[in-house]
Design a protein around this motif. Structure first.
Motif, mmCIF file in Angstrom:
data_model
loop_
_atom_site.group_PDB
_atom_site.id
_atom_site.type_symbol
_atom_site.label_atom_id
_atom_site.label_comp_id
_atom_site.label_asym_id
_atom_site.label_seq_id
_atom_site.Cartn_x
_atom_site.Cartn_y
_atom_site.Cartn_z
ATOM 1 N N GLY A 89 -0.804 -76.649 39.499
ATOM 2 C CA GLY A 89 -0.116 -77.290 38.373
ATOM 3 C C GLY A 89 1.263 -76.710 38.131
ATOM 4 O O GLY A 89 2.284 -77.396 38.253
ATOM 5 N N LYS A 90 1.308 -75.428 37.789
ATOM 6 C CA LYS A 90 2.584 -74.792 37.463
ATOM 7 C C LYS A 90 3.352 -74.337 38.700
ATOM 8 O O LYS A 90 4.565 -74.130 38.640
ATOM 9 C CB LYS A 90 2.341 -73.593 36.545
ATOM 10 N N GLY A 91 2.631 -74.145 39.812
ATOM 11 C CA GLY A 91 3.298 -73.719 41.035
ATOM 12 C C GLY A 91 3.340 -72.220 41.230
ATOM 13 O O GLY A 91 4.095 -71.735 42.079
ATOM 14 N N TYR A 92 2.525 -71.466 40.464
ATOM 15 C CA TYR A 92 2.500 -70.014 40.656
ATOM 16 C C TYR A 92 2.179 -69.696 42.123
ATOM 17 O O TYR A 92 1.264 -70.292 42.691
ATOM 18 C CB TYR A 92 1.421 -69.373 39.774
ATOM 19 N N PRO A 93 2.888 -68.766 42.727
ATOM 20 C CA PRO A 93 2.578 -68.409 44.120
ATOM 21 C C PRO A 93 1.247 -67.684 44.212
ATOM 22 O O PRO A 93 0.742 -67.163 43.209
ATOM 23 C CB PRO A 93 3.745 -67.491 44.508
ATOM 24 N N ALA A 94 0.679 -67.645 45.402
ATOM 25 C CA ALA A 94 -0.572 -66.916 45.612
ATOM 26 C C ALA A 94 -0.403 -65.482 45.121
ATOM 27 O O ALA A 94 0.627 -64.856 45.366
ATOM 28 C CB ALA A 94 -0.937 -66.933 47.093
ATOM 29 N N PRO A 95 -1.377 -64.934 44.400
ATOM 30 C CA PRO A 95 -1.239 -63.607 43.788
ATOM 31 C C PRO A 95 -0.936 -62.508 44.797
ATOM 32 O O PRO A 95 -1.420 -62.531 45.930
ATOM 33 C CB PRO A 95 -2.609 -63.384 43.126
ATOM 34 N N ARG A 96 -0.132 -61.578 44.363
ATOM 35 C CA ARG A 96 0.180 -60.371 45.121
ATOM 36 C C ARG A 96 0.066 -59.183 44.163
ATOM 37 O O ARG A 96 0.043 -59.362 42.953
ATOM 38 C CB ARG A 96 1.596 -60.438 45.704
ATOM 39 N N ASN A 97 0.014 -57.983 44.704
ATOM 40 C CA ASN A 97 -0.087 -56.801 43.852
ATOM 41 C C ASN A 97 1.114 -56.682 42.926
ATOM 42 O O ASN A 97 1.000 -56.154 41.819
ATOM 43 C CB ASN A 97 -0.226 -55.543 44.709
ATOM 44 N N GLN A 98 2.287 -57.180 43.374
ATOM 45 C CA GLN A 98 3.465 -57.144 42.519
ATOM 46 C C GLN A 98 3.424 -58.233 41.444
ATOM 47 O O GLN A 98 4.133 -58.145 40.441
ATOM 48 C CB GLN A 98 4.742 -57.324 43.360
ATOM 49 N N PHE A 99 2.636 -59.265 41.654
ATOM 50 C CA PHE A 99 2.508 -60.365 40.689
ATOM 51 C C PHE A 99 1.053 -60.797 40.658
ATOM 52 O O PHE A 99 0.671 -61.837 41.163
ATOM 53 C CB PHE A 99 3.427 -61.524 41.091
ATOM 54 N N ARG A 100 0.236 -59.950 40.015
ATOM 55 C CA ARG A 100 -1.215 -60.175 39.965
ATOM 56 C C ARG A 100 -1.551 -60.992 38.725
ATOM 57 O O ARG A 100 -2.197 -60.533 37.792
ATOM 58 C CB ARG A 100 -1.900 -58.800 39.947
ATOM 59 N N TRP A 101 -1.077 -62.232 38.726
ATOM 60 C CA TRP A 101 -1.211 -63.068 37.545
ATOM 61 C C TRP A 101 -2.632 -63.546 37.313
ATOM 62 O O TRP A 101 -2.985 -63.986 36.204
ATOM 63 C CB TRP A 101 -0.288 -64.281 37.642
ATOM 64 N N CYS A 102 -3.479 -63.474 38.334
ATOM 65 C CA CYS A 102 -4.820 -64.052 38.229
ATOM 66 C C CYS A 102 -5.767 -63.206 37.381
ATOM 67 O O CYS A 102 -6.590 -63.744 36.631
ATOM 68 C CB CYS A 102 -5.402 -64.243 39.627
ATOM 69 N N THR A 103 -5.673 -61.883 37.495
ATOM 70 C CA THR A 103 -6.657 -61.009 36.843
ATOM 71 C C THR A 103 -6.714 -61.189 35.325
ATOM 72 O O THR A 103 -7.803 -61.363 34.760
ATOM 73 C CB THR A 103 -6.384 -59.539 37.206
ATOM 74 N N PRO A 104 -5.579 -61.151 34.611
ATOM 75 C CA PRO A 104 -5.668 -61.350 33.154
ATOM 76 C C PRO A 104 -6.232 -62.719 32.780
ATOM 77 O O PRO A 104 -7.068 -62.814 31.872
ATOM 78 C CB PRO A 104 -4.211 -61.200 32.688
ATOM 79 N N ARG A 105 -5.797 -63.754 33.458
ATOM 80 C CA ARG A 105 -6.197 -65.111 33.080
ATOM 81 C C ARG A 105 -7.660 -65.403 33.408
ATOM 82 O O ARG A 105 -8.364 -66.016 32.609
ATOM 83 C CB ARG A 105 -5.301 -66.139 33.801
ATOM 84 N N LEU A 106 -8.102 -64.964 34.579
ATOM 85 C CA LEU A 106 -9.449 -65.330 35.029
ATOM 86 C C LEU A 106 -10.520 -64.375 34.542
ATOM 87 O O LEU A 106 -11.669 -64.779 34.352
ATOM 88 C CB LEU A 106 -9.489 -65.389 36.562
ATOM 89 N N LYS A 107 -10.189 -63.104 34.340
ATOM 90 C CA LYS A 107 -11.212 -62.102 34.043
ATOM 91 C C LYS A 107 -11.034 -61.414 32.690
ATOM 92 O O LYS A 107 -11.944 -61.379 31.871
ATOM 93 C CB LYS A 107 -11.236 -61.047 35.155
ATOM 94 N N ILE A 108 -9.846 -60.850 32.473
ATOM 95 C CA ILE A 108 -9.655 -60.045 31.269
ATOM 96 C C ILE A 108 -9.761 -60.889 30.003
ATOM 97 O O ILE A 108 -10.491 -60.541 29.067
ATOM 98 C CB ILE A 108 -8.295 -59.324 31.319
#
Length: 547
Positions: A130-149
């Motif tokens: 949807g938004k076009g966020y790139p696949a997560p990397r350690n420098q941009f670990r956007w998935c962890t807060p949204r999906l888990k935390i």
């Protein structure tokens, strides 16, 4: 030997079975005393891997040994479903939760199970496609807060609001990694009560880690030598781990200090935080019945491209060009930070996921054919973002969905199919603009912005929205990057106090080499430009007069 095993072997000595049994007795008494001490609500965070299953089993057995009149305090068992979990593990989790609920009701245990999910706007595919966020990397670990935390913390906060305090029981162990051991030691030093550590990210929430000093061997000996009290098979859990890497399962994540799933079997099948998903590879290679998961592994590997700059916009998500200093092979260069995936690649990833979902539903074993890789709610959210935020009124999602699945897309969002602009108008614009992608983007944004404001009685904010369209989409890539470089150099010169450099850059901003060339046809324009240059020079002198 893997890195995950080293901290355990270096820092711990193997205990005998007798010593482990003695420790279990001590822990049983400790759990019972903590449970009966006060009315503070308990929450057990489980992923249904070996560590969290061990903790849940210890707590169950300890509380079951109490008399019924003492089992008055509800114990909440929470599991976060990221919706991109390994399908085999996801099925195991659902089965475990169902058996836990049935057994708790039959045996009068004060245990309630909760399967948590991220909000639709926070899911993996809504952000990536949807938004076009790139696949997560350690420098941009956007998935962890949204999906888990966020899902776990939201539930914990609700329990705190209802009860004032809570005790969070986790299966974290010092032997998991050196970093984990250091974090736990730090929390241990600030304990407010014996065995209870404060939670830095959640006020009024204490953390209890009963097996913090256990080794991997301790965990497996306990699980293999004791019966599962809610009727699940610990040996089946052991078989899930067989053939995978020696990493730990993905724990309940409540803050960013918790490590990502890494190579773990209990991670997300789309995880690009590691070089490769060894666990899914092992499942496919070791078991012919799991070969149906190959399309998932193919998508994950394609997402994990070493360099995906060609797939991403030269601007950030909000439309501005941001620069960074890149040091490659000893050469320093200033380059734009790659932004979100372009329209073409977002549509590409949508096709890939829908194709995989369609194929799996046709070829997977009967018990896995109801799999959902991307839900209808996620598709609706993606469509809304493309239409309303990215102004892509060609509305390509329903067309792609029908092309791939041979089914009509039925959007659950009210009024989603009502629009003045559509694919026909987009085709006309594409023909008019030709190869000028920025021109197409700008006109589409302007038209759709007007459409969004058309029914407002007071169209407050329309001028700001139109101005934003011009600000983000009126320059070509080269012009936008050159302008960002000029701003970057000017800011650097100001920071260094280089007055001459600032004057030079300020003048250059007003007078380009083309404008300095005087011809009869441009005599008047050149005069005006010279006046602008004089103004700029005066401004620069005034700006740094005191210096």
């Amino acid at each position: 030997m893997t890195e995950a095993q080293q901290p355990e072997n270096k820092g711990q000595q193997t205990r005998t079975v007798a010593e482990l049994l003695e420790d279990i007795q001590v822990l049983t008494t400790e759990i019972q005393e903590l449970y009966c001490l006060d009315a503070i609500a308990w929450i057990i965070g489980v992923s249904w891997g070996k560590d969290s299953s061990t903790v849940l089993q210890l707590v169950w057995n300890a509380i079951a040994a109490l008399s019924p009149e003492k089992r008055t305090k509800t114990i909440h068992v929470i599991t976060t479903d990221t919706q991109v979990e390994n399908p085999i593990v996801a099925a195991w989790v659902r089965q475990s939760i169902n058996q836990l609920e049935l057994a708790a009701k039959e045996k009068g245990m004060p245990i309630q199970a909760h399967l948590l999910h991220p909000a639709v706007e926070d899911t993996f595919w809504v952000n990536l496609i949807g938004k076009g966020y790139p696949a997560p990397r350690n420098q941009f670990r956007w998935c962890t807060p949204r999906l888990k935390i966020n899902p776990a913390n939201q539930f914990i906060r609700e329990i705190v609001r209802a009860n004032g305090e809570t005790i969070l029981v986790l299966g974290t162990r010092k032997a998991e990694s050196v970093k984990r051991a250091a974090t736990m030691k730090k929390h241990q030093a600030s304990r407010v009560r014996e065995r209870l550590s404060p939670n830095a990210s959640l006020p009024n929430s204490l953390i209890y880690t009963p097996i913090e000093d256990w080794s991997n061997n301790d965990v497996w000996i306990y699980l293999n030598q004791s019966d599962n009290p809610w009727g699940h098979s610990n040996k089946e859990l052991f078989s899930l781990y067989r053939g995978a890497t020696a990493d730990n399962e993905c724990p309940l994540v409540i803050d960013t200090s918790t490590p990502s799933c890494g190579d773990s079997r209990f991670g997300c099948w789309v995880c690009t935080l590691v070089n490769q998903d060894k666990s899914m590879q092992a499942m496919i290679q070791n078991d012919e019945e799991k070969e149906w998961m190959q399309p998932l592994l193919d998508i994950r590997n394609e997402l994990d491209a070493e360099d995906d700059r060609d797939k991403r916009d030269f601007r950030r998500l909000r439309g501005e060009v941001q620069l960074f200093e890149r040091n490659k092979d000893g050469k320093v260069s200033v380059e734009p930070i790659p932004g979100p995936y372009t329209k073409y690649w977002r549509e590409h990833w949508l096709r890939r996921v829908l194709k995989a979902q369609t194929q799996i539903r046709r070829t997977a074993p009967e018990n896995m054919r109801d799999i959902t890789l991307i839900s209808l709610e996620e598709l609706s959210a993606i469509r809304r973002i493309w239409l309303e935020e990215k102004h892509e009124f060609d509305d390509s999602l329903p067309r792609i969905y029908q092309e791939v699945t041979s089914e009509e897309f039925k959007d659950p969002r009210p009024g989603a199919d009502l629009s003045l602009l559509g694919s026909d108008e987009w085709a006309v614009l594409e023909e008019i603009c030709g190869d000028d992608e920025m021109h197409l983007e700008l006109i589409a944004k302007l038209l759709d912005t007007e459409r969004q404001f058309r029914k407002m009685s007071r169209r407050i904010g329309i001028y700001e929205s139109l101005e934003k369209c011009f600000k983000t989409s009126s320059r070509s890539q080269k012009q936008a990057v050159d302008n960002a470089l000029l701003t970057y150099d000017l800011k650097k010169a100001v920071e260094q106090g280089d007055i001459e450099k600032v004057k030079q850059l300020t003048l250059a901003d007003f007078v380009t080499p083309e404008e300095q060339t005087t011809t009869p046809d441009t005599q008047i324009d050149t005069t005006n430009t010279t006046k602008s240059a004089d103004n700029a020079k005066t401004w620069a002198n005034m700006k740094f007069k005191n210096k």
